[in-house]
Design an enzyme around this catalytic site. Structure first.
Site, PDB file in Angstrom:
ATOM      1  N   ASP A   1       5.497   0.659  11.687  1.00 63.92           N
ATOM      2  CA  ASP A   1       4.267  -0.012  11.248  1.00 63.92           C
ATOM      3  C   ASP A   1       4.207  -1.489  11.669  1.00 63.92           C
ATOM      4  OD1 ASP A   1       3.413   2.319  10.148  1.00 63.92           O
ATOM      5  OD2 ASP A   1       3.719   1.752   8.057  1.00 63.92           O
TER       6      ASP A   1
ATOM      7  N   ARG B   1       1.673  14.704  13.293  1.00 67.95           N
ATOM      8  CA  ARG B   1       2.099  14.507  11.907  1.00 67.95           C
ATOM      9  C   ARG B   1       1.990  15.757  11.031  1.00 67.95           C
ATOM     10  NH1 ARG B   1      -0.309   8.778   9.909  1.00 67.95           N
ATOM     11  NH2 ARG B   1       1.607   8.584   8.745  1.00 67.95           N
TER      12      ARG B   1
ATOM     13  N   LYS C   1       0.839  -1.210   0.000  1.00 73.35           N
ATOM     14  CA  LYS C   1       0.000   0.000   0.000  1.00 73.35           C
ATOM     15  C   LYS C   1       0.874   1.260   0.000  1.00 73.35           C
ATOM     16  CE  LYS C   1      -1.609   1.693   4.007  1.00 73.35           C
ATOM     17  NZ  LYS C   1      -1.441   3.131   4.269  1.00 73.35           N
ATOM     18  N   ASN C   2       1.899   1.254   0.850  1.00 80.77           N
ATOM     19  CA  ASN C   2       2.700   2.465   1.003  1.00 80.77           C
ATOM     20  C   ASN C   2       3.610   2.741  -0.191  1.00 80.77           C
ATOM     21  OD1 ASN C   2       1.475   2.949   3.392  1.00 80.77           O
ATOM     22  ND2 ASN C   2       3.259   2.490   4.697  1.00 80.77           N
TER      23      ASN C   2
ATOM     24  N   CYS D   1      -4.170  13.266  13.266  1.00 74.58           N
ATOM     25  CA  CYS D   1      -4.283  11.840  12.998  1.00 74.58           C
ATOM     26  C   CYS D   1      -4.143  11.133  14.324  1.00 74.58           C
ATOM     27  CB  CYS D   1      -3.164  11.442  12.048  1.00 74.58           C
ATOM     28  SG  CYS D   1      -2.876   9.693  11.974  1.00 74.58           S
TER      29      CYS D   1
ATOM     30  N   ARG E   1      -8.244  -0.431   5.385  1.00 77.61           N
ATOM     31  CA  ARG E   1      -7.416   0.593   4.734  1.00 77.61           C
ATOM     32  C   ARG E   1      -6.088  -0.003   4.273  1.00 77.61           C
ATOM     33  NH1 ARG E   1      -5.843   5.274   8.038  1.00 77.61           N
ATOM     34  NH2 ARG E   1      -4.646   5.514   6.146  1.00 77.61           N
TER      35      ARG E   1
HETATM   36  C1  UD1 Z   1       4.802   6.844   6.003  1.00 79.98           C
HETATM   37  C2  UD1 Z   1       3.881   5.636   5.926  1.00 79.98           C
HETATM   38  C3  UD1 Z   1       3.428   5.205   7.319  1.00 79.98           C
HETATM   39  C4  UD1 Z   1       4.643   4.989   8.225  1.00 79.98           C
HETATM   40  C5  UD1 Z   1       5.568   6.199   8.197  1.00 79.98           C
HETATM   41  C6  UD1 Z   1       6.876   5.971   8.955  1.00 79.98           C
HETATM   42  C7  UD1 Z   1       2.790   5.934   3.784  1.00 79.98           C
HETATM   43  C8  UD1 Z   1       1.547   6.218   3.035  1.00 79.98           C
HETATM   44  N1  UD1 Z   1       2.723   5.987   5.120  1.00 79.98           N
HETATM   45  O1  UD1 Z   1       4.021   7.912   6.564  1.00 79.98           O
HETATM   46  O2  UD1 Z   1       2.673   4.008   7.202  1.00 79.98           O
HETATM   47  O3  UD1 Z   1       4.204   4.763   9.557  1.00 79.98           O
HETATM   48  O4  UD1 Z   1       5.923   6.538   6.838  1.00 79.98           O
HETATM   49  O5  UD1 Z   1       7.553   4.879   8.441  1.00 79.98           O
HETATM   50  O6  UD1 Z   1       3.817   5.628   3.204  1.00 79.98           O
HETATM   51  N2  UD1 Z   1       7.009  14.626  10.138  1.00 79.98           N
HETATM   52  C9  UD1 Z   1       7.099  15.964  10.422  1.00 79.98           C
HETATM   53  N3  UD1 Z   1       6.994  16.848   9.385  1.00 79.98           N
HETATM   54  C10 UD1 Z   1       6.789  16.460   8.099  1.00 79.98           C
HETATM   55  C11 UD1 Z   1       6.701  15.070   7.811  1.00 79.98           C
HETATM   56  C12 UD1 Z   1       6.819  14.182   8.859  1.00 79.98           C
HETATM   57  O7  UD1 Z   1       7.285  16.366  11.570  1.00 79.98           O
HETATM   58  O8  UD1 Z   1       6.682  17.302   7.207  1.00 79.98           O
HETATM   59  C13 UD1 Z   1       7.141  13.632  11.243  1.00 79.98           C
HETATM   60  C14 UD1 Z   1       5.914  12.779  11.447  1.00 79.98           C
HETATM   61  O9  UD1 Z   1       4.979  13.397  12.294  1.00 79.98           O
HETATM   62  C15 UD1 Z   1       6.515  11.542  12.065  1.00 79.98           C
HETATM   63  C16 UD1 Z   1       7.877  11.421  11.362  1.00 79.98           C
HETATM   64  O10 UD1 Z   1       8.148  12.714  10.858  1.00 79.98           O
HETATM   65  O11 UD1 Z   1       6.708  11.717  13.446  1.00 79.98           O
HETATM   66  C17 UD1 Z   1       7.929  10.424  10.225  1.00 79.98           C
HETATM   67  O12 UD1 Z   1       6.867  10.653   9.347  1.00 79.98           O
HETATM   68  P1  UD1 Z   1       6.916  10.282   7.794  1.00 79.98           P
HETATM   69  O13 UD1 Z   1       8.098   9.406   7.540  1.00 79.98           O
HETATM   70  O14 UD1 Z   1       6.778  11.524   7.003  1.00 79.98           O
HETATM   71  O15 UD1 Z   1       5.597   9.417   7.661  1.00 79.98           O
HETATM   72  P2  UD1 Z   1       4.553   9.415   6.485  1.00 79.98           P
HETATM   73  O16 UD1 Z   1       5.243   9.619   5.180  1.00 79.98           O
HETATM   74  O17 UD1 Z   1       3.404  10.275   6.836  1.00 79.98           O
END
Ligand code: UD1
Length: 422
Positions: free
Chosen positions: A309, A125, A22-23, A120, A401
């Site tokens: 995850d 996030r 999915k990711n 969320c 999901r």
């Molecule tokens: C993706 C995955 C999710 C997984 C996560 C971490 C998808 C669709 N989802 O989510 O299943 O749990 O990676 O492996 O691929 N953060 C910030 N600012 C930002 C972006 C992120 O502070 O602009 C923080 C987030 O709150 C979190 C951390 O960085 O604490 C990691 O998040 P991120 O790697 O961006 O996760 P996602 O891409 O949302």
């Protein structure tokens, strides 16, 4: 609302086909916005999140055809013309990954308005890194009325961006945007997750020039246009790990068809220490526990570390291991919502800040429980399969999901599990 009812205590035996990730599928689908030619994705999982993104992309003008190939879905996406550069709140709020349309839209159209995804259940996030990274590529960013407005009237330009910490989504947004920017971009401290690498490989298939795939430094030479390609979505490493833990928890033996050992290294290592054997077969991986389970400590980290995850599923498994296990969550600040639910089934878990101390018990007992987020919900499935008696999981839309036909896959391996409408 549907429930999943499990009568536990049966070892899982047989084989399960692992779906496409999915990711990986979600960012790959948004890459269709980068070209006016057709992007074909195969081995796509059929999930609620995929349908949500199909709706969003169609709303931007992407023409989409989907069919079931018998071994995963095939999606053909053609964004001949982008008819709208706005991603509205009512679609974005359903799924945070919608923010991934931002980079491709601003790169191709010079403008995008995307609703902020909002809070969320597993943490705040924010999307600040996505925005700062796009600014480094020359975009002007404005936040107003709950929307991000990104503009680059003369197109994006190559830039240098150092991520202050690893973000999967921000890396994906930027690598897509940089592929169409004028000049060279470097992304330092980029996410190395296999799903990021899968996206980058697909972009290369579309004509992008990317070096450093799979490492933490990506160098991208922008090109004026991308073209059609066909790409097979990488196997879902989280689904792989989840079923491996389900096999271990029930004392059964499963073959996970299509699974790849090379992308579940840290999980395989933790399972090995816990007494679970994973061996490669011609078709994928075979999993069984050697004797009893023993407690091991894990800490979630960006790839190649132990994935956040998989944290909830590992906790369910450790609940029935001998001895103690310390599970530390470093990626999301509020990702222990499964703890009270597992405790209702007899698990002995104490949380202190970002660590959970799990003291293994001999048996869990079935109970009515509540799914709170995607991975938390599936940890309850694992616990339910191992528990004595009946477990009823409420709010299973969270599971839908991210897991394709989970009850069918488990039932075929001997689980007493059914979905019931309520
Ligand atoms: C993706 C995955 C999710 C997984 C996560 C971490 C998808 C669709 N989802 O989510 O299943 O749990 O990676 O492996 O691929 N953060 C910030 N600012 C930002 C972006 C992120 O502070 O602009 C923080 C987030 O709150 C979190 C951390 O960085 O604490 C990691 O998040 P991120 O790697 O961006 O996760 P996602 O891409 O949302």
């Amino acid at each position: 609302m549907d429930q999943i009812r499990i009568r536990g205590g049966r070892p899982l035996e047989g084989s399960i086909r692992i779906s496409g990730a999915k990711n990986a599928a979600l960012p790959l689908m948004t890459a269709s916005l980068l070209t006016d030619e057709t992007l074909t994705l195969t081995n796509l999982p059929f999930l609620a999140d995929i349908t949500t993104l199909v709706q969003l992309l169609m709303q931007h003008g992407v023409q989409i055809g989907m069919r079931d190939s018998g071994a995963g879905h095939v999606l053909e996406m053609t964004a001949k013309e982008i008819t709208s550069t706005t991603a509205p709140y009512d679609l974005v709020r359903k799924m945070r990954a919608s923010i991934l349309v931002l980079g491709p839209l601003v790169a191709r159209c010079g403008e995008a308005r995307v609703s902020l995804p909002g809070g969320c259940a597993i943490g705040t996030r924010p999307v600040d890194l996505h925005l700062k990274g796009l600014e480094a590529l020359g975009a002007e960013i404005e936040l107003a009325n709950g929307y991000v407005h990104a503009r680059a009237p003369k197109g994006l330009a190559g830039g240098h961006y150092v991520f202050p910490f690893v973000s999967v989504g921000a890396t994906e947004n930027l690598v897509m945007a940089a592929s169409l920017a004028k000049g060279e971009s470097t992304l330092v401290n980029a996410a190395r997750e296999p799903e990021v690498a899968d996206l980058a490989k697909c972009l290369v298939g579309m004509g992008a020039k990317i070096e450093g795939i799979g490492t933490d430094t990506l160098t991208i030479q922008g090109v004026p246009a991308l073209h059609a390609t066909e790409h097979r979505v990488v196997a879902d490493r989280i689904e792989t790990g989840t079923f491996a833990m389900a096999a271990a928890a029930t004392g059964g033996e499963l073959e996970l068809v299509g699974a790849e050992l090379s992308i579940i290294d840290s999980v395989a290592e933790a399972l090995d220490k816990a007494g679970v054997e994973i061996v490669e077969t011609e078709n994928g991986l075979k999993v069984r526990r050697r004797n009893g389970l023993v407690g091991v400590d894990v800490m979630t980290e960006p790839y190649p570390g132990f994935p956040t995850d998989m944290q909830a599923q590992m906790m369910a498994l450790m609940s029935i291991a001998e001895g103690a296990s310390m599970i530390t969550e470093t990626i999301f600040e509020n990702r222990f919502m499964h703890v009270p639910e597992l405790a209702r089934m007899g698990a002995n878990i104490n949380v202190h800040q970002s660590s959970a101390m799990v003291r293994g018990t001999k048996k869990l007992t079935g109970a009515p429980v509540m799914a709170t987020d995607l991975r938390a919900s599936v940890s309850l499935v694992i616990a339910g399969l191992a528990a004595e008696g009946e477990t009823v999981i409420n709010r299973v839309y969270h599971i839908d999901r991210g897991y394709e036909r989970i009850e069918e896959k488990l039932k075929a391996c001997g689980a007493d599990i059914e979905r019931v409408g309520s």
